[in-house]
Scaffold this motif. Structure first.
Motif, PDB file in Angstrom:
ATOM      1  N   VAL A 202      29.727 -10.934  17.397  1.00  0.00           N
ATOM      2  CA  VAL A 202      29.310  -9.564  17.095  1.00  0.00           C
ATOM      3  C   VAL A 202      28.177  -9.638  16.071  1.00  0.00           C
ATOM      4  O   VAL A 202      28.343 -10.260  15.000  1.00  0.00           O
ATOM      5  CB  VAL A 202      30.476  -8.730  16.532  1.00  0.00           C
ATOM      6  CG1 VAL A 202      29.986  -7.347  16.083  1.00  0.00           C
ATOM      7  CG2 VAL A 202      31.583  -8.594  17.570  1.00  0.00           C
ATOM      8  N   ASP A 203      27.038  -9.045  16.385  1.00  0.00           N
ATOM      9  CA  ASP A 203      25.895  -8.993  15.473  1.00  0.00           C
ATOM     10  C   ASP A 203      26.106  -7.831  14.507  1.00  0.00           C
ATOM     11  O   ASP A 203      26.086  -6.667  14.908  1.00  0.00           O
ATOM     12  CB  ASP A 203      24.605  -8.811  16.267  1.00  0.00           C
ATOM     13  CG  ASP A 203      23.375  -8.696  15.370  1.00  0.00           C
ATOM     14  OD1 ASP A 203      23.499  -8.937  14.156  1.00  0.00           O
ATOM     15  OD2 ASP A 203      22.299  -8.351  15.891  1.00  0.00           O
ATOM     16  N   TYR A 204      26.303  -8.156  13.218  1.00  0.00           N
ATOM     17  CA  TYR A 204      26.567  -7.084  12.259  1.00  0.00           C
ATOM     18  C   TYR A 204      25.348  -6.179  12.070  1.00  0.00           C
ATOM     19  O   TYR A 204      25.467  -5.057  11.563  1.00  0.00           O
ATOM     20  CB  TYR A 204      27.013  -7.656  10.914  1.00  0.00           C
ATOM     21  CG  TYR A 204      25.933  -8.392  10.131  1.00  0.00           C
ATOM     22  CD1 TYR A 204      24.954  -7.716   9.426  1.00  0.00           C
ATOM     23  CD2 TYR A 204      25.910  -9.783  10.071  1.00  0.00           C
ATOM     24  CE1 TYR A 204      23.975  -8.381   8.707  1.00  0.00           C
ATOM     25  CE2 TYR A 204      24.947 -10.467   9.361  1.00  0.00           C
ATOM     26  CZ  TYR A 204      23.984  -9.759   8.677  1.00  0.00           C
ATOM     27  OH  TYR A 204      23.016 -10.428   7.973  1.00  0.00           O
ATOM     28  N   GLY A 205      24.160  -6.647  12.492  1.00  0.00           N
ATOM     29  CA  GLY A 205      22.961  -5.820  12.368  1.00  0.00           C
ATOM     30  C   GLY A 205      22.941  -4.654  13.334  1.00  0.00           C
ATOM     31  O   GLY A 205      22.247  -3.653  13.107  1.00  0.00           O
ATOM     32  N   THR A 206      23.680  -4.760  14.408  1.00  0.00           N
ATOM     33  CA  THR A 206      23.674  -3.695  15.414  1.00  0.00           C
ATOM     34  C   THR A 206      25.048  -3.072  15.648  1.00  0.00           C
ATOM     35  O   THR A 206      25.130  -1.987  16.226  1.00  0.00           O
ATOM     36  CB  THR A 206      23.158  -4.240  16.764  1.00  0.00           C
ATOM     37  OG1 THR A 206      24.001  -5.318  17.194  1.00  0.00           O
ATOM     38  CG2 THR A 206      21.727  -4.755  16.625  1.00  0.00           C
ATOM     39  N   THR A 207      26.108  -3.753  15.211  1.00  0.00           N
ATOM     40  CA  THR A 207      27.462  -3.269  15.487  1.00  0.00           C
ATOM     41  C   THR A 207      28.314  -3.303  14.230  1.00  0.00           C
ATOM     42  O   THR A 207      28.439  -4.353  13.592  1.00  0.00           O
ATOM     43  CB  THR A 207      28.136  -4.133  16.572  1.00  0.00           C
ATOM     44  OG1 THR A 207      27.324  -4.150  17.742  1.00  0.00           O
ATOM     45  CG2 THR A 207      29.513  -3.585  16.913  1.00  0.00           C
ATOM     46  N   ASP A 208      28.877  -2.172  13.880  1.00  0.00           N
ATOM     47  CA  ASP A 208      29.828  -2.101  12.772  1.00  0.00           C
ATOM     48  C   ASP A 208      31.173  -2.625  13.269  1.00  0.00           C
ATOM     49  O   ASP A 208      31.712  -2.110  14.256  1.00  0.00           O
ATOM     50  CB  ASP A 208      29.970  -0.651  12.312  1.00  0.00           C
ATOM     51  CG  ASP A 208      30.897  -0.498  11.114  1.00  0.00           C
ATOM     52  OD1 ASP A 208      31.585  -1.465  10.767  1.00  0.00           O
ATOM     53  OD2 ASP A 208      30.917   0.609  10.549  1.00  0.00           O
ATOM     54  N   PRO A 209      31.734  -3.676  12.616  1.00  0.00           N
ATOM     55  CA  PRO A 209      33.022  -4.202  13.081  1.00  0.00           C
ATOM     56  C   PRO A 209      34.115  -3.145  13.196  1.00  0.00           C
ATOM     57  O   PRO A 209      35.006  -3.250  14.046  1.00  0.00           O
ATOM     58  CB  PRO A 209      33.376  -5.242  12.012  1.00  0.00           C
ATOM     59  CG  PRO A 209      32.071  -5.647  11.425  1.00  0.00           C
ATOM     60  CD  PRO A 209      31.210  -4.419  11.465  1.00  0.00           C
ATOM     61  N   VAL A 210      34.030  -2.099  12.369  1.00  0.00           N
ATOM     62  CA  VAL A 210      35.054  -1.049  12.408  1.00  0.00           C
ATOM     63  C   VAL A 210      35.013  -0.306  13.740  1.00  0.00           C
ATOM     64  O   VAL A 210      36.015   0.252  14.190  1.00  0.00           O
ATOM     65  CB  VAL A 210      34.851  -0.075  11.226  1.00  0.00           C
ATOM     66  CG1 VAL A 210      35.878   1.036  11.262  1.00  0.00           C
ATOM     67  CG2 VAL A 210      34.953  -0.826   9.904  1.00  0.00           C
ATOM     68  N   SER A 211      33.858  -0.316  14.396  1.00  0.00           N
ATOM     69  CA  SER A 211      33.695   0.442  15.641  1.00  0.00           C
ATOM     70  C   SER A 211      33.980  -0.383  16.888  1.00  0.00           C
ATOM     71  O   SER A 211      33.664   0.058  17.998  1.00  0.00           O
ATOM     72  CB  SER A 211      32.269   1.002  15.716  1.00  0.00           C
ATOM     73  OG  SER A 211      31.333  -0.057  15.891  1.00  0.00           O
ATOM     74  N   LEU A 212      34.568  -1.556  16.740  1.00  0.00           N
ATOM     75  CA  LEU A 212      34.749  -2.438  17.887  1.00  0.00           C
ATOM     76  C   LEU A 212      35.717  -1.880  18.926  1.00  0.00           C
ATOM     77  O   LEU A 212      35.682  -2.274  20.088  1.00  0.00           O
ATOM     78  CB  LEU A 212      35.258  -3.815  17.414  1.00  0.00           C
ATOM     79  CG  LEU A 212      34.226  -4.691  16.698  1.00  0.00           C
ATOM     80  CD1 LEU A 212      34.877  -5.962  16.176  1.00  0.00           C
ATOM     81  CD2 LEU A 212      33.072  -5.025  17.623  1.00  0.00           C
ATOM     82  N   GLY A 213      36.604  -0.985  18.524  1.00  0.00           N
ATOM     83  CA  GLY A 213      37.569  -0.438  19.474  1.00  0.00           C
ATOM     84  C   GLY A 213      38.608  -1.449  19.899  1.00  0.00           C
ATOM     85  O   GLY A 213      39.177  -1.338  20.990  1.00  0.00           O
TER      86      GLY A 213
END
Length: 315
Positions: A202-213
């Motif tokens: 997961v690229d933290y620059g484009t995806t917030d880990p909290v939003s992974l579902g």
């Protein structure tokens, strides 16, 4: 002996090389000639007095108000026994050893006196650089994954900060234990993470880990991305989320599945790590090895927040 001292808290340039008297081991200590030492995020935080939110005053009271009382930093060492105290029977001059010094620090020098109980024998097949690189992150990750989270084969593991010292070890050790690993790090490190064994990146620059579902059985946040509330939203029932870089307020909020606090860095953890290194199952991930005289550059790399794996210095 040559050593790096930090007289006052500040930027990397406050760390400077000087000559100090060689330490004399106490009866329970071993004098180690340092072959390699790590420069860790912990060393950098102490040098800069960059403590977690709410911990500045306690940190300065514990370590020194204007500068560290123990002026020679560094907690990880790999080297050769140069002398032993009168009460030491486990080691002899010439033995290769590795370990962590604890609060006494002192490894950013040519020689360091260490309590014998803190050291283990280093197998001859492991280079000193590799041992020094692996110990801090590896021991921390081992403790969090197994002693705190009780990781089981087949469980889903999320590692946030997966390209750092703790993160690269956590990815590999979780994979070795049979976990399915998702690693959160910059996209520029995707090749490294897949080499180390992640199932997903997961690229933290484009995806917030909290939003992974998705929920995970074990979460290791090595960089302070999650709060106790967001960690609870990501962890499965019965799982564990470890916040390794928690603020004082987060420590007070942590309960239930959310755990905080440092790893003990015990020699038993180091003894578990070294065979993995010797067999090639654990990659120490060394970004750079520098001479001790370049300690300021080592700190600049750590302070940049873009360090990959570990930085090692050689006296």
């Amino acid at each position: 002996m040559r050593a790096v001292i930090v007289d006052r808290y500040g930027p990397p340039a406050v760390a400077r090389i000087t000559e100090l008297p060689s330490p004399v081991p106490r009866p329970d200590q071993v004098l180690v000639r340092v072959a390699a030492a790590a420069v860790t995020s912990g060393d950098a935080r102490i040098r800069a007095a960059s403590f977690p939110a709410g911990m500045s005053l306690p940190g300065r009271l514990a370590l020194g108000v204007r500068g560290p009382r123990n002026r020679v930093l560094g907690i990880v060492v790999s080297g050769t026994v140069a002398a032993v105290g009168q009460a030491v029977t486990a080691f002899a001059v010439g033995d290769e050893v590795a370990g962590m010094t604890g609060a006494r620090m002192g490894t950013h020098a040519e020689l360091v006196a260490v309590e014998a109980k803190r050291l283990v024998r280093k197998p001859g097949g492991i280079p000193h650089d590799a041992a020094a690189a692996a110990i801090f992150g590896g021991a921390t990750a081992l403790h969090f994954l197994h002693a705190v989270a009780d990781l089981l084969p087949g469980q889903d593991v999320l590692v946030i900060g997966a390209s750092g010292a703790v993160g690269t070890s956590a990815v590999q050790l979780a994979r070795i234990a049979g976990g399915r690993v998702t690693g959160v790090a910059s996209d520029r490190n995707v090749a490294l993470l897949h080499r180390l064994g992640v199932d997903e990146h997961v690229d933290y620059g484009t995806t917030d880990p909290v939003s992974l579902g998705q929920r995970f059985d074990v979460i290791i946040d090595a960089v302070g991305t999650l709060t106790p509330a967001s960690a609870r939203a990501l962890v499965r029932e019965g799982g564990t989320a470890v916040l390794a870089a928690a603020s004082l307020w987060q420590m007070l909020q942590a309960r239930g599945p959310v755990k905080v606090g440092p790893a003990p860095g015990s020699p038993a953890l180091v003894e578990r790590l070294l065979p993995l290194l010797e067999r090639g199952e654990l990659d120490p991930v060394i970004q750079q090895t520098l001479p001790l005289a370049d300690i300021a550059e080592a700190y600049r790399i750590v302070d940049s927040g873009r360090k990959v794996g570990n930085i090692v210095v050689r006296p």
